[in-house]
Enzyme design. Structure first.
Site, PDB file in Angstrom:
ATOM      1  N   TYR A   1       9.930  13.428 -12.593  1.00  0.00           N
ATOM      2  CA  TYR A   1      11.170  12.652 -12.489  1.00  0.00           C
ATOM      3  C   TYR A   1      11.592  12.474 -11.029  1.00  0.00           C
ATOM      4  O   TYR A   1      12.010  11.390 -10.626  1.00  0.00           O
ATOM      5  CB  TYR A   1      12.309  13.330 -13.265  1.00  0.00           C
ATOM      6  CG  TYR A   1      12.163  13.323 -14.759  1.00  0.00           C
ATOM      7  CD1 TYR A   1      11.609  12.242 -15.444  1.00  0.00           C
ATOM      8  CD2 TYR A   1      12.595  14.400 -15.524  1.00  0.00           C
ATOM      9  CE1 TYR A   1      11.490  12.242 -16.829  1.00  0.00           C
ATOM     10  CE2 TYR A   1      12.486  14.410 -16.904  1.00  0.00           C
ATOM     11  CZ  TYR A   1      11.933  13.331 -17.543  1.00  0.00           C
ATOM     12  OH  TYR A   1      11.816  13.323 -18.903  1.00  0.00           O
TER      13      TYR A   1
ATOM     14  N   TYR B   1       4.413  12.480 -23.958  1.00  0.00           N
ATOM     15  CA  TYR B   1       3.819  12.549 -22.624  1.00  0.00           C
ATOM     16  C   TYR B   1       3.082  11.252 -22.285  1.00  0.00           C
ATOM     17  O   TYR B   1       1.983  11.249 -21.758  1.00  0.00           O
ATOM     18  CB  TYR B   1       2.884  13.757 -22.498  1.00  0.00           C
ATOM     19  CG  TYR B   1       3.607  15.072 -22.643  1.00  0.00           C
ATOM     20  CD1 TYR B   1       4.324  15.598 -21.576  1.00  0.00           C
ATOM     21  CD2 TYR B   1       3.595  15.770 -23.842  1.00  0.00           C
ATOM     22  CE1 TYR B   1       5.003  16.800 -21.702  1.00  0.00           C
ATOM     23  CE2 TYR B   1       4.269  16.976 -23.983  1.00  0.00           C
ATOM     24  CZ  TYR B   1       4.971  17.486 -22.914  1.00  0.00           C
ATOM     25  OH  TYR B   1       5.644  18.672 -23.040  1.00  0.00           O
TER      26      TYR B   1
ATOM     27  N   ASP C   1      -4.734   3.459  -4.843  1.00  0.00           N
ATOM     28  CA  ASP C   1      -4.976   4.099  -3.556  1.00  0.00           C
ATOM     29  C   ASP C   1      -5.870   5.318  -3.745  1.00  0.00           C
ATOM     30  O   ASP C   1      -5.425   6.450  -3.696  1.00  0.00           O
ATOM     31  CB  ASP C   1      -3.649   4.493  -2.910  1.00  0.00           C
ATOM     32  CG  ASP C   1      -3.811   4.889  -1.460  1.00  0.00           C
ATOM     33  OD1 ASP C   1      -4.930   4.774  -0.921  1.00  0.00           O
ATOM     34  OD2 ASP C   1      -2.814   5.311  -0.853  1.00  0.00           O
TER      35      ASP C   1
ATOM     36  N   HIS D   1       0.836  -1.193   0.000  1.00  0.00           N
ATOM     37  CA  HIS D   1       0.000   0.000   0.000  1.00  0.00           C
ATOM     38  C   HIS D   1       0.878   1.252   0.000  1.00  0.00           C
ATOM     39  O   HIS D   1       1.767   1.392   0.824  1.00  0.00           O
ATOM     40  CB  HIS D   1      -0.903  -0.018   1.237  1.00  0.00           C
ATOM     41  CG  HIS D   1      -1.792   1.157   1.343  1.00  0.00           C
ATOM     42  ND1 HIS D   1      -2.002   1.808   2.531  1.00  0.00           N
ATOM     43  CD2 HIS D   1      -2.527   1.805   0.414  1.00  0.00           C
ATOM     44  CE1 HIS D   1      -2.833   2.816   2.331  1.00  0.00           C
ATOM     45  NE2 HIS D   1      -3.158   2.822   1.056  1.00  0.00           N
TER      46      HIS D   1
END
Length: 152
Positions: A123, A141, A70, A23
């Protein structure tokens, strides 16, 4: 591969990583131009898996049912690398790849919006990823960041 209902694009190494992640761990599905090797070297785990025969959308489609996001506890569920200021100034349209990723995301998480992260901040975040899977994605992208959620 001798398992049923698992996409052939998913290798044993990928399935192990997806299973081993916990998680809050971050996964990067990277395009062909992403600095995967150098980013993976900066992580404590150093996981880089190459998947040059697939694009990010194909890989995300293959893992989305196996990989909970999540959506409830993290400030970040899914994110893409935002257009640079110069591309915005040129009036570059929203990348086609983003629509593909959003369509897959909304199958399971219709209320979750993808975050857009500035290129160099993306990054930096990627340096904390559990794994980078570098694909053959050639669209501009084409990077996608996913945060693993809980299986409840």
């Amino acid at each position: 591969m001798m398992l049923q209902k698992i996409s052939k694009v998913l290798t044993g190494d990928m399935l192990k990583v997806l299973c081993d992640m916990g998680h809050g761990d971050m996964l990067i599905l990277a395009d062909a131009n992403f600095p995967g090797e150098s980013i993976a070297k900066t992580t404590s785990i150093g996981n880089l898996i190459r998947c040059p025969g697939a694009d990010v959308a194909t890989l995300y489609e293959a893992i989305h049912e196996l990989f909970p996001l999540d959506a409830e506890y993290s400030g970040r569920t899914a994110a893409v690398m935002d257009l640079t200021d110069s591309d915005k100034a040129k009036g570059s349209p929203e990348p086609e790849a983003w629509g593909d990723y959003e369509a897959i995301l909304h199958k399971d998480y219709p209320d979750v919006e993808m975050e857009k992260i500035e290129r160099f901040a993306f990054y930096e975040q990627a340096k904390h990823a559990y794994c980078v899977i570098q694909t053959g994605e050639e669209r501009k992208y084409g990077n996608l960041m996913l945060v693993k959620g809980c299986v409840l």
